[in-house]
Structures are given as C-alpha cells and as structure tokens.
Scaffold this active site. Structure first.
Site, short mmCIF file in Angstrom:
data_model
loop_
_atom_site.label_atom_id
_atom_site.label_comp_id
_atom_site.label_asym_id
_atom_site.label_seq_id
_atom_site.Cartn_x
_atom_site.Cartn_y
_atom_site.Cartn_z
N GLN A 101 9.58 21.47 42.17
CA GLN A 101 9.26 22.51 43.15
C GLN A 101 10.28 23.63 43.06
O GLN A 101 10.13 24.66 43.71
CB GLN A 101 9.31 21.93 44.56
CG GLN A 101 8.35 20.80 44.80
CD GLN A 101 8.67 20.10 46.12
OE1 GLN A 101 8.20 20.49 47.18
NE2 GLN A 101 9.48 19.07 46.06
N ASP A 104 14.47 27.59 40.13
CA ASP A 104 15.75 28.06 39.58
C ASP A 104 15.88 27.96 38.06
O ASP A 104 16.85 28.47 37.49
CB ASP A 104 16.92 27.31 40.26
CG ASP A 104 16.79 25.79 40.14
OD1 ASP A 104 16.33 25.28 39.10
OD2 ASP A 104 17.19 25.10 41.11
N HIS A 128 6.00 25.73 41.68
CA HIS A 128 6.23 26.86 42.58
C HIS A 128 6.70 28.12 41.84
O HIS A 128 7.20 29.05 42.46
CB HIS A 128 7.23 26.48 43.68
CG HIS A 128 6.65 25.52 44.69
ND1 HIS A 128 7.42 24.85 45.62
CD2 HIS A 128 5.38 25.12 44.90
CE1 HIS A 128 6.63 24.07 46.35
NE2 HIS A 128 5.40 24.21 45.93
N CYS A 162 0.65 49.18 35.59
CA CYS A 162 -0.58 49.56 36.31
C CYS A 162 -0.25 50.28 37.63
O CYS A 162 -1.16 50.74 38.31
CB CYS A 162 -1.44 48.33 36.60
SG CYS A 162 -0.92 47.37 38.03
N ALA A 243 22.04 13.22 43.84
CA ALA A 243 21.28 13.20 42.59
C ALA A 243 22.20 13.05 41.38
O ALA A 243 21.88 12.32 40.44
CB ALA A 243 20.46 14.48 42.48
P1 NAD Z 1 14.40 21.20 51.02
O1 NAD Z 1 15.51 22.19 51.18
O2 NAD Z 1 13.37 21.11 52.04
O3 NAD Z 1 14.99 19.71 50.87
C1 NAD Z 1 16.07 19.38 50.07
C2 NAD Z 1 16.20 17.86 50.12
O4 NAD Z 1 17.24 17.48 49.23
C3 NAD Z 1 16.54 17.27 51.47
O5 NAD Z 1 15.69 16.16 51.73
C4 NAD Z 1 17.99 16.82 51.33
O6 NAD Z 1 18.26 15.66 52.09
C5 NAD Z 1 18.08 16.53 49.86
N1 NAD Z 1 19.38 16.71 49.24
C6 NAD Z 1 20.32 17.66 49.52
N2 NAD Z 1 21.36 17.54 48.68
C7 NAD Z 1 21.08 16.51 47.84
C8 NAD Z 1 21.77 15.92 46.74
N3 NAD Z 1 22.95 16.36 46.33
N4 NAD Z 1 21.16 14.88 46.09
C9 NAD Z 1 19.95 14.42 46.50
N5 NAD Z 1 19.25 14.94 47.55
C10 NAD Z 1 19.82 15.98 48.20
O7 NAD Z 1 13.81 21.48 49.60
P2 NAD Z 1 12.40 21.14 49.00
O8 NAD Z 1 11.92 19.83 49.51
O9 NAD Z 1 12.54 21.34 47.56
O10 NAD Z 1 11.37 22.22 49.59
C11 NAD Z 1 11.67 23.52 49.89
C12 NAD Z 1 10.92 24.57 49.07
O11 NAD Z 1 11.88 25.56 48.78
C13 NAD Z 1 10.39 24.15 47.74
O12 NAD Z 1 9.16 24.73 47.61
C14 NAD Z 1 11.32 24.79 46.70
O13 NAD Z 1 10.58 25.42 45.68
C15 NAD Z 1 11.99 25.89 47.43
N6 NAD Z 1 13.43 25.99 47.08
C16 NAD Z 1 13.82 25.98 45.78
C17 NAD Z 1 15.16 26.06 45.45
C18 NAD Z 1 15.57 26.01 44.01
O14 NAD Z 1 14.82 26.47 43.15
N7 NAD Z 1 16.74 25.44 43.70
C19 NAD Z 1 16.12 26.14 46.45
C20 NAD Z 1 15.69 26.17 47.78
C21 NAD Z 1 14.34 26.08 48.08
ZN ZN Z 2 0.01 45.41 37.22
#
Ligand code: NAD
Ligand code: ZN
Length: 257
Positions: A101, A104, A128, A162, A243
C-alpha cells in the site's frame, strides 16, 4: 514451538505466498506513517490532504505536502525488512507476490539493490500508486515526477502537455484503485495459502480485503506489527515487534535456525 518458528515453518511450507505491506515497514527507514505521531503536517491530517476534493480546493497546499513527502522519501533508504521480502520473492518456493500500500518506492529500490537487473519477480504490486510519478488530472498520462514543484500559485503548478494539472500518481481517499493491479493482487491472495501482513493497520479497503481473500480460500494469515490491529484475531500467528527485526528472521529458511 515458539511463534516465530511456527510462522517461519508455515511460510516456508507454503507453495504460494502473498505479502501485504503498509506504512509500518517503511517507518524504520524514516518515512512517517499516517496514523503515528509524525503523520501530521502543519496540523493537517493526511485524510484532509490526500483527497480529490482537497486538490480541487487548494492544489498548491496538496502539492506542498507532496513536495515535503517526496523530500523525505528521497532522503530514505530501504531497510532490512524490505530487503528480506525482496529475497523471499526471488525464491522459487514459496512463490511470493509482494503487494504494497506504500507509495514510497522502497520495495522497488530494495529489489534492485538485492537482485539488480533480475529484480523483476521481487517488484511489488503498488496498489496505491507511486509518489515518484506524476499523472495528469485531465488525460491521465503518466510521467516521472517533476523535479522542482513551484507552489506559489495554481498557475505555477506543473502541467501536462494537454494543459491539465499534474498530480502525484497516487490513489487518494475516495478514489478507485487501478483495476488491473488490484485484480493481480486479489488473484495472488486467492491462490496463496499464506498471507503475510506487515506494518499495516489493516483498515483501508480494498487493500485490507487481501488477507480476507486468503482466509476465505482456506489459507492462513501471519501478521507482523508493533501493535494489535483489527486483523490480529484472524491471524494464525501474530508477531508483535518491528518489521526490521522480525521480517528477516521470518523470511530466512527454517533450516538456518
Ligand atoms: P498506517 O499508518 O495506518 O499503519 C501503520 C501500521 O504499521 C500500524 O498498524 C502500526 O502499528 C504499524 N507499525 C508502525 N511501525 C512499525 C514497525 N516498525 N514495524 C511494524 N509495524 C509497524 O498505514 P497503512 O495501514 O499503510 O495505511 C495508510 C495508508 O497511507 C496506506 O494507503 C498507505 O498507502 C499510505 N501511506 C503510505 C506511506 C508510505 O508510502 N511509506 C506512508 C504513510 C501512509
Ligand atoms: Zn494531460
């Protein structure tokens, strides 16, 4: 058997695995999650900025936020969690599909770091979108991100040939996901006997239905998260921790300890 060993055995006994990652896997690379304490930007919640309505109302503000997020991502590097998943996806067995999702690009960079020109199989389905691409809000044409975005006025914002306003090529709240990418992710989820869910609060649909699809098809869920989530009660093994510490330990072959 302890939880980590059980999860490792489940993962490596599987023929097919689907991995769903969220912002938590990139948190230790320095990319803030939306719901964590650093998710706010100038007191705006991401849900107020990552919407088509916000872009229509104030495209300069939304672009400023993305310019800030792009600068953060540019200063970050993939971590051991991204690299371990890239290595897992390069194995013949289990056959693994990475679905993220995150916007980045860190899974992509990890795959290239680990496998160079053979990175293909380790590239994720980015349901996403990707923050390092732009897309025309009128004709939909995709282009690499404009290097410097001037946000002083709507007239100064980057435009497509465009004439339409360019926007980051990401899926905003309330928008449909790319049907082809989502379809491939759902197919992988239905065929997988294990869905490994890493660092997502499992709240944002339709991505959150990926583990549900695996469960519905008779598979199991392994969860890695620092906290409990709505998915935790459904997981066969829920590993509580970061993670970068848990994913490498989980992804390595069981024979190595
Ligand atoms: P979220 O922010 O809702 O949840 C993050 C989750 O990661 C939480 O459940 C938290 O407990 C857990 N977490 C935090 N640190 C962690 C670690 N070090 N190890 C393991 N788990 C950890 O994010 P989401 O569920 O991805 O949803 C939010 C939306 O926002 C998504 O659609 C995403 O695309 C977008 N988003 C993307 C980025 C990115 O691209 N890095 C950053 C922020 C939000
Ligand atoms: Zn265009």
């Amino acid at each position: 058997m302890d939880a980590l060993r059980r999860a490792r055995a489940l993962l490596h006994d599987a023929d097919r695995v689907v991995v769903l990652t969220g912002a938590g896997i990139s948190a230790e690379s320095g990319v803030p999650t939306f719901r964590g304490p650093e998710g706010l930007w100038r007191r705006h919640r991401p849900e107020e900025l990552a919407t088509p309505e916000a872009f229509r109302r104030d495209p300069c503000l939304v672009w400023e936020w993305y310019a800030w997020r792009r600068s953060i991502v540019a200063g970050c590097a993939p971590n051991d969690g991204h690299r371990a998943l890239a290595r897992l996806a390069l194995l013949d067995r289990p056959r693994t599909t990475l679905v993220t999702q995150n916007v980045d690009g860190l899974h992509h960079r990890a795959a290239v770091e680990v496998a160079g020109p053979d990175a293909g199989r380790a590239l994720p389905l980015e349901v996403h979108g990707a923050i390092h691409r732009d897309r025309c809000s009128r004709c939909g044409a995709r282009t690499p991100a404009v290097a410097e975005v001037s946000t002083s006025s709507p007239e100064a914002l980057p435009r497509c040939h465009c004439g339409g306003l360019l926007r980051p090529d990401v899926v905003w709240f309330g928008e449909a996901l790319d049907a082809e990418v989502l379809g491939a992710a759902f197919e992988a989820a239905a065929e997988a006997s294990v869905c490994l869910v890493v660092g997502t609060s499992a709240l944002v649909y339709p991505a959150a239905s990926i583990p549900e699809i695996t469960l519905g098809a008779g598979g199991v869920v392994i969860e890695v998260n620092t906290d409990a989530t709505p998915l935790t009660p459904w997981a066969s093994v829920s590993l509580r921790g970061t993670a970068t510490s848990l994913v490498p330990a989980l992804a390595e072959a069981p024979s190595s300890g």
